[in-house]
Design an enzyme around this catalytic site. Structure first.
Site, PDB file in Angstrom:
ATOM      1  N   HIS A  16       0.829  -1.203   0.000  1.00 47.74           N
ATOM      2  CA  HIS A  16       0.000   0.000   0.000  1.00 47.74           C
ATOM      3  C   HIS A  16       0.871   1.264   0.000  1.00 47.74           C
ATOM      4  O   HIS A  16       0.523   2.265  -0.637  1.00 47.74           O
ATOM      5  CB  HIS A  16      -0.919  -0.027   1.224  1.00 47.74           C
ATOM      6  CG  HIS A  16      -1.763   1.186   1.377  1.00 47.74           C
ATOM      7  ND1 HIS A  16      -1.615   2.069   2.425  1.00 47.74           N
ATOM      8  CD2 HIS A  16      -2.771   1.688   0.615  1.00 47.74           C
ATOM      9  CE1 HIS A  16      -2.494   3.049   2.302  1.00 47.74           C
ATOM     10  NE2 HIS A  16      -3.200   2.848   1.225  1.00 47.74           N
ATOM     11  N   GLU A  70       1.933   1.895  -3.466  1.00 52.76           N
ATOM     12  CA  GLU A  70       0.800   2.408  -4.253  1.00 52.76           C
ATOM     13  C   GLU A  70       0.741   3.934  -4.170  1.00 52.76           C
ATOM     14  O   GLU A  70       0.556   4.623  -5.176  1.00 52.76           O
ATOM     15  CB  GLU A  70      -0.504   1.799  -3.750  1.00 52.76           C
ATOM     16  CG  GLU A  70      -1.742   2.332  -4.451  1.00 52.76           C
ATOM     17  CD  GLU A  70      -2.948   2.415  -3.537  1.00 52.76           C
ATOM     18  OE1 GLU A  70      -3.563   3.495  -3.455  1.00 52.76           O
ATOM     19  OE2 GLU A  70      -3.285   1.406  -2.889  1.00 52.76           O
ATOM     20  N   HIS A  71       0.926   4.477  -2.963  1.00 52.94           N
ATOM     21  CA  HIS A  71       0.937   5.931  -2.799  1.00 52.94           C
ATOM     22  C   HIS A  71       2.132   6.562  -3.513  1.00 52.94           C
ATOM     23  O   HIS A  71       1.995   7.599  -4.169  1.00 52.94           O
ATOM     24  CB  HIS A  71       0.995   6.281  -1.312  1.00 52.94           C
ATOM     25  CG  HIS A  71      -0.332   6.220  -0.623  1.00 52.94           C
ATOM     26  ND1 HIS A  71      -0.923   7.319  -0.042  1.00 52.94           N
ATOM     27  CD2 HIS A  71      -1.198   5.191  -0.428  1.00 52.94           C
ATOM     28  CE1 HIS A  71      -2.082   6.976   0.488  1.00 52.94           C
ATOM     29  NE2 HIS A  71      -2.275   5.678   0.267  1.00 52.94           N
ATOM     30  N   GLU A 126      -3.695   7.792   7.429  1.00 53.93           N
ATOM     31  CA  GLU A 126      -4.813   7.035   6.861  1.00 53.93           C
ATOM     32  C   GLU A 126      -5.222   5.908   7.813  1.00 53.93           C
ATOM     33  O   GLU A 126      -6.410   5.643   8.007  1.00 53.93           O
ATOM     34  CB  GLU A 126      -4.413   6.457   5.505  1.00 53.93           C
ATOM     35  CG  GLU A 126      -5.544   5.729   4.785  1.00 53.93           C
ATOM     36  CD  GLU A 126      -5.135   5.233   3.403  1.00 53.93           C
ATOM     37  OE1 GLU A 126      -5.731   4.240   2.950  1.00 53.93           O
ATOM     38  OE2 GLU A 126      -4.222   5.832   2.799  1.00 53.93           O
TER      39      GLU A 126
END
Length: 446
Positions: A67, A70-71, A147
């Protein structure tokens, strides 16, 4: 030679009889799989790139790195400034985003059909040419930690789900949250992200899906132009994950938090996923979930617990078989005012026992089949949704034929298939039962 190969592949693809979703498939010499889904109703196109790598492929100790990357993929390359890809898509009237799961990571853009070449050029560029500065990775690490603060740590139901999943999977990495464990996220580095990128982001580990107002030969030509020159990564093999040992005893957990607004009892069972050319058991479980809890007004659990005994204000069941490894089948009940969690769980067990004893109501079964069939038809009205369906399937080991055969497999499920799956798989010894409670109103699990 490459041109001859391209047209030979294309001729074979176009010579096939038309399939359910008008899908063409190709593979470039560098290993990139290409799927084209034609939909000429509107002049728009969706490009999606799916990598066969997700949180369940992370090595121990660096949870959240899939993840995290991904950012970071939105930062920049030699030819793209940080954020330029998204700004360009927006300036051309489109939208883009990305998402990570346990089994895959995907990136997409939705643009006018005549902008496909533009987004394909940018997406291909970041598949191999990502640049990460010191400021980039440190800033983005704080973003993913925030997040987690917002989506998990501030939500007791999310914490409960995370803990319950960890109890379900003792050894398999599905027990690790996609976003990562906080203490490991805080230790992620630029090198961790680069190692993940260099290992998994390669044409021979990716699927390009283009859906919309396009022709297969035109998409293939663009894919050859922009993705074709990218070198494959050697050594990429079939996934080898730690396997889950047989579950021999029921597991139970209780979680309380002062922020809980509504207590709940939830139970999940370890069950099979959809397998290539063997989707029958998953289809039976799909029907079982719809029968038990797909609709609060008409389902077995809804009618029994919400309307007959009035011990619940909500009850349901869920199952999603699109998974690379064994997944879960879940049931839950939200007790009515004044009903304890222990009473609600006993009522849930009684309702299940009654279903197993009485079997499937034929009229309800026909309604469920008709509804599922209608839902499958409606889902094909959404180009991105259709591309998403193929992407999830192909990155979890299924084939295009499996996706197109799924409606037939569902239609073929009998009431006895459903009952057989229920008797075999709804075994308390294979389950995890969790109670979510408000702090100060805890109950003792029995």
């Amino acid at each position: 030679m490459a041109s001859i190969l391209r047209w030979a592949i294309l001729a074979l693809a176009l010579a096939r009889p038309a399939l359910a979703d008008d899908v063409s498939t190709f593979q470039l010499p560098n290993g990139l799989d290409v799927v084209v889904i034609e939909d000429h109703r509107a002049p728009v196109v969706v490009q999606m790139v799916w990598y066969r790598a997700g949180a369940a492929d992370e090595r121990r100790g660096v949870s959240g790195v899939a993840h995290f990357l991904e950012h970071l993929m939105f930062k920049g390359t030699d030819t793209l400034a940080p954020g330029e890809l998204s700004r360009t898509v927006e300036a051309n009237g489109g939208s883009d985003n990305a998402f990570t799961s346990w089994d895959y990571t995907a990136y997409y853009q939705r643009v006018a059909a005549d902008r496909l070449e533009l987004v394909m050029r940018m997406e291909a560029d970041r598949m191999r040419n990502l640049l990460l500065s010191e400021d980039d990775w440190r800033t983005e690490r704080e973003v993913i930690i925030e997040e987690r603060n917002m989506r998990t740590d501030s939500d007791p139901s999310a914490i409960f789900g995370e803990q319950r999943r960890a109890a379900q999977y003792l050894n398999h990495p599905y027990g690790t949250p996609v976003i990562g464990w906080r203490h490991e996220m805080e230790a992620l580095t630029r090198q961790d992200a680069l190692e993940w990128y260099q290992r998994y982001y390669a044409p021979n580990n990716a699927i390009l899906i283009v859906a919309g107002d396009v022709m297969p030969e035109a998409v293939l030509a663009l894919a050859e132009k922009y993705y074709g020159p990218l070198a494959p990564t050697p050594g990429i093999t079939a996934r080898k994950r730690p396997s889950e040992p047989p579950q021999l005893a029921e597991r139970r957990l209780a979680f309380s938090d002062p922020r809980v607004s509504q207590p709940v009892v939830m139970r999940t069972y370890l069950v099979p996923e959809r397998d290539p050319d063997a989707q029958e058991k998953a289809a039976a479980l799909t029907m079982l979930a719809a029968l038990l809890g797909g609709n609060s007004q008409t389902s077995v659990l809804g009618r029994k617990l919400m309307f007959e005994t009035k011990q619940a204000i909500q009850a349901g069941a869920f199952y999603d078989g699109t998974s690379y490894d064994d997944t879960t089948f879940g049931i839950y009940v939200v007790p009515a005012e004044g009903v304890t969690l222990a009473t609600a769980e006993h009522a849930l067990d009684d309702a299940l026992a009654g279903f197993l004893a009485d079997g499937v109501d034929d009229a309800q079964f026909k309604r469920i089949k008709a509804q599922i069939h209608a839902d499958l038809i409606y889902s094909r009205d959404d180009t991105r949704g259709l591309a998403n369906e193929y992407g999830q399937a192909l990155t979890t080991g299924l084939t295009v034929a499996d996706v197109q055969d799924w409606p037939r497999v569902l239609d073929a499920v009998s009431a006895e298939d459903v009952m057989s799956a229920a008797r075999e798989l709804l075994d308390r010894r294979r389950s995890v039962t969790g109670w979510l409670m408000r702090a100060g109103q805890e109950e003792t699990m029995q």
